[in-house]
Scaffold this active site. Structure first.
Site, PDB file in Angstrom:
ATOM      1  CD  GLU A   1      -3.009  -0.868   2.305  1.00  0.00           C
ATOM      2  OE1 GLU A   1      -3.670   0.187   2.290  1.00  0.00           O
ATOM      3  OE2 GLU A   1      -3.133  -1.741   3.171  1.00  0.00           O
TER       4      GLU A   1
ATOM      5  CD  GLU B   1      -3.075  -6.481   3.928  1.00  0.00           C
ATOM      6  OE1 GLU B   1      -2.500  -5.385   3.984  1.00  0.00           O
ATOM      7  OE2 GLU B   1      -3.122  -7.172   2.873  1.00  0.00           O
TER       8      GLU B   1
END
Length: 809
Positions: free
Chosen positions: A662, A682
């Site tokens: 990210e 994740e």
């Protein structure tokens, strides 16, 4: 298939005194036929250190014995077993210091010699006993169950007594059966945002409701304390007469509300004596069947208790409630249950209003018009602070007490109000030993629809400016105290949470002395939460960087300046350059300086070593850390930054995973070495990527491939990322930083003013504004460009055939 034929005895339909003939009832009409409790106190000579399984087993045997028939026959006939959750299995991270069963319901059934066709573990919450009884009654009526055993237990007192002792008992057990686990049911109750402001337990959140009611009623602190004490004083008298009570002692209103060594302040306005007492060893059980089966088994008629009315409704989440001083959904549920039973509140003979905190009782009394001096007691068990709060199971004890009272007083009615969450769920049962037909519950869903449509105030996670206090509390602990407020911004009336900064004694002292309704406060938002003080002049609020004492030299980040270029290196190689809170804040501080320095035109962000750019957030921080937050500007101070009008280049050697990916996506360009790997991992750790990462990747590649990356944790190689347009350039192994430097040189050769305005126009084009807004913004940018020295320099250098000398203005 239902058998609707009437049941006869000696050739005549059975009758029930004062009500109806049996032939007017459906044979599947549900009835409670047995009720039993168990308990023990450490201080007594009979104490055995019973486990939760022991307590539930003992209560179940008492309930079966209470049916008035041979136990062996009933044990074999039970086809459904259902339990309320214990504290140790009420949330994902609950602990069990003495061990626990892998399947509590199966363990109790095994002890009792029951092989159930169906086993149920109910959702978390104090509403669960009543809600479970209503559900089992419906299953009896539908014919999907014939005889059901409901039970629950807690051994919290024993657990706390033994947890640090070497000779502690082992409560572990293993049993198997198909279990219908209905989950924790915590949605809308647990909130990371609330927790970050100190609202981490029930007392602190109920205190907000309690003080909101006090403020609404314009009562002083001392007067309201007496009102709470006066409410609960009769509860202590009833608890003192109950052999199963955990604290059977009569206390006066003043004793309940006066702080002392044994009655410390928990949070304003609650002392310890005013809140639910969970240090108990208690069990309860009920046997439910149809009237047809009950009569076939030979259960005496005077043992039977009927559920006349019921309703289950969930309140809106805390931040969405229009008025925090009450729970109108619970009142609607109460009125609906009474309406279903066909009686008014004046016909109720016995109440047990859930009493985890005074506000839960006040709410129903206020809503139904029950006076505090009503001769009918508001509890038949003694209440959660005095009888005890056995986890989620208190109201099963109340139903048992009601069953006993109703058998003793034919034709009477009992009202059981069961509350769960943070005034979040309310389940009501109206009971009588007078038979009644089973009625379909068409009210719960209708009322729930109405509640869901109620308007809610606007809410902001990041308040700034002057505000008023809607309600508040002060939390006390051994380490100190701090205040939490629910406030409203004066500018737009939006609601917010905030707390005092550590050390702001002036604000705390003022809150403890004065009437909050007259206060005006100043609130400011940070990555770690919102902080308030009485006014800006006395505001003891630190900046995020000051909060963690962020200053050079940085602990986790290295910074080098080369002319107009800034190189920033994440230096946690032993942790694969994973970022903890302080590392995020250091990067945020560095980027603040970068964007404010007119002589810095481009930044390169890299990870130390060749193994990882960044493996993401430090899981030690995520799972175990106390200061778990990121700056307001987002991951690395970039992902949520409002204005990024200078180029940032990510130099990716090795892994860019999770938050690391990210952060790379938050940069304007990515240079990767040929060993680089990108991915959102994740989902394999029970988390989700941040909103920025998911949005950015879906804008960059096809939605289908974005779904695959996010849902399967698929990794992309450097070449795959390049082909998808994620990566700008690929270099040899370990050479990503060199490649980024070359790219930075090309950026520096261009006009910094042109680059800044171009980035602003590009960012505006990605927003969901109208085309007219974009054209307007672009025109404004061009106006700035025309007036800039850099435009004049660029034109002059072109005419003079020389390199430009940019001024960045």
């Amino acid at each position: 298939m239902k058998d609707h034929s009437p049941l006869y005895k000696d050739g005549n339909p059975q009758t029930f005194e004062g009500t109806v003939n049996y032939d007017q009832l459906d044979p599947r009409t549900p009835v409670i036929i047995g009720a039993g409790q168990s308990s023990e106190r450490i201080s007594t000579s009979e104490y055995k250190a019973m486990s939760p399984i022991d307590l539930a087993e003992t209560a179940a045997k008492a309930a079966i014995l209470d049916c008035g028939i041979k136990s062996d026959r009933l044990f074999k006939a039970i086809d459904t077993v259902a339990a309320t959750r214990q504290f140790e299995n009420s949330s994902p991270r609950a602990s069990a210091p003495l061990g626990r069963s892998n399947n509590f319901v199966a363990s109790v059934a095994k002890r009792l010699g029951i092989t159930p066709k169906r086993a149920i573990l109910e959702v978390t919450g104090g509403q669960s006993p009543q809600s479970l009884v209503s559900d089992l009654c419906q299953k009896i009526y539908d014919g999907t169950s014939d005889i059901a055993l409901a039970f629950g237990s807690e051994a919290i007192s024993t657990t706390r007594h033994y947890k640090d002792l070497p000779d502690r008992p082992d409560f572990s057990d293993h049993a198997d059966c198909d279990l219908e686990d209905r989950g924790y049911g915590l949605n809308g109750i647990v909130s990371l945002h609330q927790s970050s402001h100190g609202l981490t337990n029930a007392p602190s959140q109920y205190a907000l409701f309690e003080n909101a009611r006090r403020i609404r009623m314009h009562k002083s602190r001392p007067d309201y304390a007496i009102e709470m004490g006066t409410l609960f004083e009769p509860f202590t008298k009833i608890a003192a007469q109950n052999s199963h009570s955990s604290a059977p002692k009569v206390r006066s209103a003043r004793e309940l509300t006066t702080p002392s060594d044994s009655n410390r302040m928990i949070c304003e306005p609650y002392t310890r004596y005013l809140i639910a007492r969970d240090q108990v060893n208690q069990g309860a059980a009920l046997v439910i069947t149809s009237i047809q089966t009950a009569l076939q088994l030979g259960v005496p008629i005077d043992k039977m208790v009927f559920l006349h009315g019921r309703c289950d409704v969930a309140e809106r989440p805390l931040i969405e409630r229009d008025d925090l001083s009450k729970s109108p959904a619970a009142v609607l549920a109460s009125k609906a249950a009474l309406e279903m039973a066909g009686i008014g509140v004046d016909r109720v003979n016995f109440f047990d209003l859930y009493s985890c905190f005074p506000i839960a009782v006040f709410n129903i009394c206020d809503g139904l018009g029950i006076q505090r001096d009503d001769p009918r007691d508001l509890t038949i068990s003694g209440g959660l602070p005095f009888f005890g709060g056995p986890g989620n199971n208190y109201s099963m004890h109340a139903i048992i007490q009601a069953t006993e009272r109703l058998r003793q007083h034919p034709g009477s009615y009992a009202f059981i109000g069961a509350n769960g969450g943070m005034l979040s769920k309310y389940s009501v049962g109206i009971y009588s030993n007078s038979p009644c037909p089973w009625r379909a519950d068409n009210m719960s869903s209708r009322i729930q629809q109405e509640v869901n449509q109620w308007p809610s105030p606007g809410f902001t996670f990041s308040p700034e400016g002057k505000a008023t206090i809607e309600t508040y509390t002060i939390k006390y602990s051994k380490s100190g105290k701090f205040a939490i407020v629910v406030g409203r911004l004066i500018s737009n009336n939006k609601r917010f949470f905030a707390r005092t900064q550590d050390g702001d004694e002036a604000t705390l002292q003022a809150l403890e002395k004065d009437d909050l309704a007259t206060f005006q406060i100043e609130v400011k938002s940070y990555g770690f939460g919102n902080r308030f003080s009485l006014d800006k002049a006395t505001q003891a609020i630190k900046d995020e960087a000051d909060y963690l004492e962020i200053k050079e030299p940085y602990e986790f980040i290295k910074v080098q300046r080369y002319g107009h270029s800034l190189e920033i290196t994440i230096d946690r190689q032993s942790e694969y350059n994973a970022l903890n809170t302080k590392a995020h804040c250091e990067l945020d501080s560095i980027f603040d300086n970068f964007f404010n320095d007119s002589q810095l035109w481009v930044a390169i962000l890299a990870g130390a070593g060749d193994v990882a750019f960044s493996s993401g957030n430090d899981f030690g921080m995520t799972i175990f850390g106390r200061d778990v937050w990121i700056p307001k500007n987002g991951l690395a101070g970039l992902s949520q930054r409002k204005v990024i009008n200078k180029p940032v280049i990510a130099a990716v050697n090795g892994l860019a995973m999770g938050a690391g990916f990210e952060i790379a996506l938050a940069c304007h360009m990515i240079v990767a070495d040929d060993n680089a790997q990108f991915g959102f991992n994740e989902s394999r750790t029970g988390l989700v990527p941040g909103a920025f990462g998911m949005t950015k990747i879906e804008r960059t590649i096809s939605p289908q491939l974005a779904n695959e990356l996010i849902l399967t944790a698929k990794r992309l190689s450097a070449s795959e990322a390049f082909n998808l347009g994620i990566v700008n350039q690929i270099t040899e192994s370990g050479k990503a930083l060199d490649g980024a430097r070359e790219l930075a040189k090309k950026v520096i050769a261009a006009s910094p003013t042109s680059i800044r305005l171009s980035l602003e126009i590009l960012e505006k084009s990605r927003e969901n504004g109208s085309r007219l807004d974009l054209v307007k913004h672009q025109a404004q940018a061009l106006d700035q460009l025309i007036a800039s020295d850099d435009l004049q320099e660029g034109l002059a250098s072109l005419l003079e055939n020389r390199p430009p000398m940019w001024k960045n203005h």
